[in-house]
Design a protein around this motif. Structure first.
Motif, mmCIF file in Angstrom:
data_model
loop_
_atom_site.group_PDB
_atom_site.id
_atom_site.type_symbol
_atom_site.label_atom_id
_atom_site.label_comp_id
_atom_site.label_asym_id
_atom_site.label_seq_id
_atom_site.Cartn_x
_atom_site.Cartn_y
_atom_site.Cartn_z
ATOM 1 N N ILE A 1 -8.384 0.809 0.544
ATOM 2 C CA ILE A 1 -7.128 0.926 1.396
ATOM 3 C C ILE A 1 -5.787 0.363 0.689
ATOM 4 C CG2 ILE A 1 -6.749 0.278 3.852
ATOM 5 C CD1 ILE A 1 -8.063 2.714 3.066
ATOM 6 N N LEU A 2 -6.380 -1.403 0.278
ATOM 7 C CA LEU A 2 -5.147 -1.845 -0.116
ATOM 8 C C LEU A 2 -4.177 -1.180 -1.052
ATOM 9 C CD1 LEU A 2 -4.560 -4.870 0.155
ATOM 10 C CD2 LEU A 2 -5.393 -6.086 -1.663
ATOM 11 N N GLU A 3 -4.738 -0.547 -1.748
ATOM 12 C CA GLU A 3 -4.107 0.502 -2.473
ATOM 13 C C GLU A 3 -3.235 1.245 -1.625
ATOM 14 O OE1 GLU A 3 -6.511 2.345 -5.496
ATOM 15 O OE2 GLU A 3 -7.096 0.389 -6.487
ATOM 16 N N LYS A 4 -3.792 1.719 -0.958
ATOM 17 C CA LYS A 4 -3.053 2.930 -0.286
ATOM 18 C C LYS A 4 -2.032 1.845 0.798
ATOM 19 C CE LYS A 4 -3.874 6.157 2.959
ATOM 20 N NZ LYS A 4 -4.599 7.150 4.435
ATOM 21 N N LEU A 5 -1.707 0.765 1.635
ATOM 22 C CA LEU A 5 -1.344 0.055 1.741
ATOM 23 C C LEU A 5 -0.212 0.014 1.224
ATOM 24 C CD1 LEU A 5 -0.547 -1.572 4.904
ATOM 25 C CD2 LEU A 5 -1.903 -3.636 2.918
#
Length: 750
Positions: A254-258
């Protein structure tokens, strides 16, 4: 081309059997043909059929429309409005009525949605289908709430959305402090839909330009774990955002997508942000929303410190309980959403906190009262810029049947009274009772300052100081909280003071020794000093005054078809109440901290929809947030809490928008016990909250002033009698008779 072929093959599978011929006795439903059929039909028999109400059938119907020739589309449309006829071509009146009723029912049930569009059908229209303009006249671009959302907002919710946008436009934070159940979540989503220019006709997740041409950053929502999925569901119902949950094992993905710009809304829990806040604080957030923002009341907590590192001025707090225990909590919350808005901490304490507290004393001089009134008006005027606070009575009171709040004083059983008196005679309690008497050694000092500062011959004190035989700096006041917990347990049920098998062995041994000491010769009547699982013994109400009162109340409610919410802080007490309900034959559901999160909503839905479910057993800690139980019209708080907001949150599980019946709340107190002091403290705190937050004028019942540190110091525990109604305290004097004018008190004998 392959997609068209596959689609046609699927339509052939769904095509009804063609060799079924209707008989003259068949009903009109047997004459209905599928709109997908390509065979010509007699005009008299051609009636359009709505496919089954499933998402697959709806999508097939929508996908199929472009492939039908225009003539077939028109013919199908005309057939859909045609009324059924008999074999001679004349309309059968009974068939017409049945057909019209069925079509009207299906139209009412049809969801307001198109393929790929957000589902909003479960919300009734409350306004015109037009957008709500938020931006000022001449402001470009025009910021507005989409019509598909605005038409479903109540008027107070539109006002709340305007308030949130004003905070955003002015680049500072604020608090939406509406009562629980007024739709703070929906107001926040409608505000974000306007800011991110979410058009109801567009389903694509796009990067939106800001007011000054720049890209908008993502939005961070921090909330309790129990309502994370509720936020996700509400976003899917109201607007088309790209929502991700930063919680659990997939945080790195999720952090990479953010970071790649693929997230518009990021939802996380308090615990997750407290631990991983340093990572998320590096993101430039467009807006940060903290749900249940009263969790930020303690400026020294790790959560507060972590949230203070967030890099945005647009901080929004959502809470129905802006202040819970003391006025400084109000400062902490406002100083987080809008740093510096209320000045420095010391300034706030001297200018607002102290005058308001001392001006509320029953014996306060007139000059103190006038000063408090002026400071109260000034504080309310300052808060108006940063906080919007509405109650149910002033917003949706006309849509609800009202609520009645009763405090029920339940006489303790004779056995409970004997055990209560025995505890008051323990050396630990006597040390606190006689703390201000002259020391028996002949010293001019008080006992608390001389020989009786420590209690080596007690039961509770030796366990607390097993590693420090000389005592601690707080002796003997370190005994106050453990003693009060034991007194409250005795007031609720004698089984609660027995050792818990899940505790450490040392604590089990100490609790067993304590139980033996207070039970005395009555130990056999309570089944010994170890926890009992005897069904008949635990379900019997003979030795519990509150259960005797509850038995009488529930008997009268069950005969009228009322549905009941029964709250308790103690899981052990819930176990006992569960056995009581089984013995009495009530159908019930139960929710506590051990209930999996993914099952909680199904329990709620089942209770709301099932007429056979009479009682819902709920742990106050686990069920105080996120539950909508409007099918219940009776609420019982079995054990009161020091924090009045906890009991109010429990009540509001039932008293919220959608409730169709009059709600009656019963808070059970053991008459003449320590619980009367707990309730008095609740009244005191609630009055302070009404004064500081809402600027209300409250009757001055109390002499006491809440001390920020060592609040127990100076309290005379020995004057909490196990009979009668008097409660005396050196700094806090009140009798429940004084409260009769506004509390709706009742007395039910056991």
């Amino acid at each position: 081309m392959s997609l068209l072929t596959s689609f046609k093959a699927l339509k052939e599978i769904l095509k009804p059997c063609s060799n079924l011929t209707p008989t003259p006795s068949s009903s009109s439903s047997s004459l209905i043909k599928s709109s997908f059929s390509q065979e010509p039909e007699p005009a008299a028999l051609k009636i359009s059929r709505k496919p089954p109400k499933s998402s697959l059938s709806k999508q097939l119907q929508r996908l199929g429309e472009p492939f039908l020739p225009s003539s077939q589309q028109n013919e199908s449309l005309n057939a859909g409005t045609r009324q059924p006829q008999n074999s001679q071509g004349h309309r059968n009146e009974a068939q017409v009525v049945k057909f019209e009723e069925g079509r009207e029912k299906e139209e009412k049930e049809r969801e307001f949605e198109d393929f790929g569009r957000t589902k909003l059908g479960q919300f009734d229209h409350t306004g015109p289908f037009e957008p709500l303009v938020l931006s000022l006249l001449g402001e470009v671009p025009v910021i507005r709430v989409p019509a598909s959302i605005n038409c479903r907002l109540l008027e107070h919710q539109r006002e709340g959305v305007r308030f949130l946008y004003k905070l955003y436009r002015d680049s500072h934070g604020g608090v939406l402090g509406d009562d629980m159940g007024l739709g703070k979540t929906i107001q926040a989503i409608a505000f974000l839909a306007a800011v991110f220019e979410k058009d109801e006709e567009s389903v694509e997740s796009t990067t939106v330009k800001g007011n000054h041409g720049g890209k908008k950053g993502p939005v961070l929502i921090i909330c309790p774990t129990s309502v994370i999925h509720n936020w996700e569901i509400e976003f899917s119902r109201w607007a088309s955002f790209s929502v991700s949950i930063y919680h659990g094992t997939n945080r790195d993905l999720i952090l990479e997508k953010l970071k790649a710009g693929g997230v518009e809304i990021l939802i996380t829990s308090f615990d997750t942000y407290r631990i991983h806040g340093s990572i998320l604080s590096e993101v430039d957030w467009e807006v940060v929303i903290v749900d249940e923002a009263h969790r930020l009341k303690n400026e020294k907590s790790k959560l507060y410190l972590a949230c203070s590192e967030i890099k945005t001025r647009k901080r929004i707090g959502l809470t129905g309980t802006v202040m819970q225990n003391k006025i400084m909590e109000l400062f902490n919350l406002l100083d987080w959403v809008a740093p510096g808005s209320l000045g420095s901490r010391e300034h706030f304490r001297e200018f607002y906190d102290e005058p308001l507290k001392h001006g509320q004393r029953s014996t306060a001089p007139e000059s103190f009262v006038r000063k408090a009134d002026k400071r109260k008006e000034h504080l309310v005027a300052v808060l108006r810029k940063y906080m919007l606070r509405r109650t149910k009575e002033e917003t949706i009171g006309h849509l609800m049947m009202g609520k009645e709040d009763n405090v029920v004083f339940c006489s303790m059983s004779e056995l409970q009274k004997r055990v209560y008196r025995s505890m008051l005679q323990l050396p630990d309690i006597q040390c606190l009772v006689n703390k201000d008497l002259p020391c028996s050694c002949g010293s001019p000092l008080k006992q608390v300052e001389c020989c009786k500062r420590i209690v080596p011959d007690g039961i509770i004190w030796p366990y607390l100081h097993r590693d420090s035989p000389e005592g601690c700096d707080s002796c003997p006041y370190c005994l106050v909280l453990p003693c009060l917990v034991k007194l409250q347990q005795i007031s609720n049920h004698l089984e609660l003071i027995k050792p818990n098998p899940r505790d450490e062995l040392d604590k089990q041994k100490k609790d067993a020794e304590f139980a033996s000491a207070v039970f005395g010769p009555d130990v056999d009547l309570v089944g010994g000093n170890a926890q009992s699982e005897n069904f008949m013994g635990l379900s019997d109400v003979k030795h519990c005054g509150k259960m005797q009162a509850l038995e009488k109340l529930m008997f009268s409610w069950a005969s009228r078809g009322d549905k009941i919410l029964l709250f308790s802080y103690s899981v052990r007490m819930l176990d006992i109440l569960e056995k009581f309900l089984i013995r009495k034959g009530y159908s019930f559901s139960r929710l506590d901290g051990s209930t999996p999160s993914n099952l909680r909503q199904s329990l709620v839905d089942d209770f709301n929809s099932s007429p056979s479910k009479q009682v819902f057993l709920i742990s106050t800690r686990a069920g105080g947030l996120g539950l909508n139980l409007v099918s219940a019209n009776r609420v019982v708080i079995f054990d009161p809490n020091w924090n009045p907001a906890q009991d109010l949150q429990a009540q509001d599980r039932s008293f919220r928008y959608g409730q169709k019946r009059h709600v009656v709340v019963f808070r059970l107190l053991a008459a003449g016990s320590f619980e009367e002091l707990v309730y008095s403290r609740q009244v005191y705190k609630q009055q302070l909250s009404n004064i500081a937050v809402s600027g209300k004028i409250e009757n001055r019942y109390f002499e006491g002033v809440q001390v920020p540190f060592l609040p127990w110091k100076g309290w005379c525990v020995g004057l909490i009698f196990p009979w009668g109604f008097s409660i005396c305290n050196e700094k806090f004097r009140v009798s429940p008779f004084v409260l009769l004018g506004f509390s709706g008190l009742q007395r039910i004998s056991g």
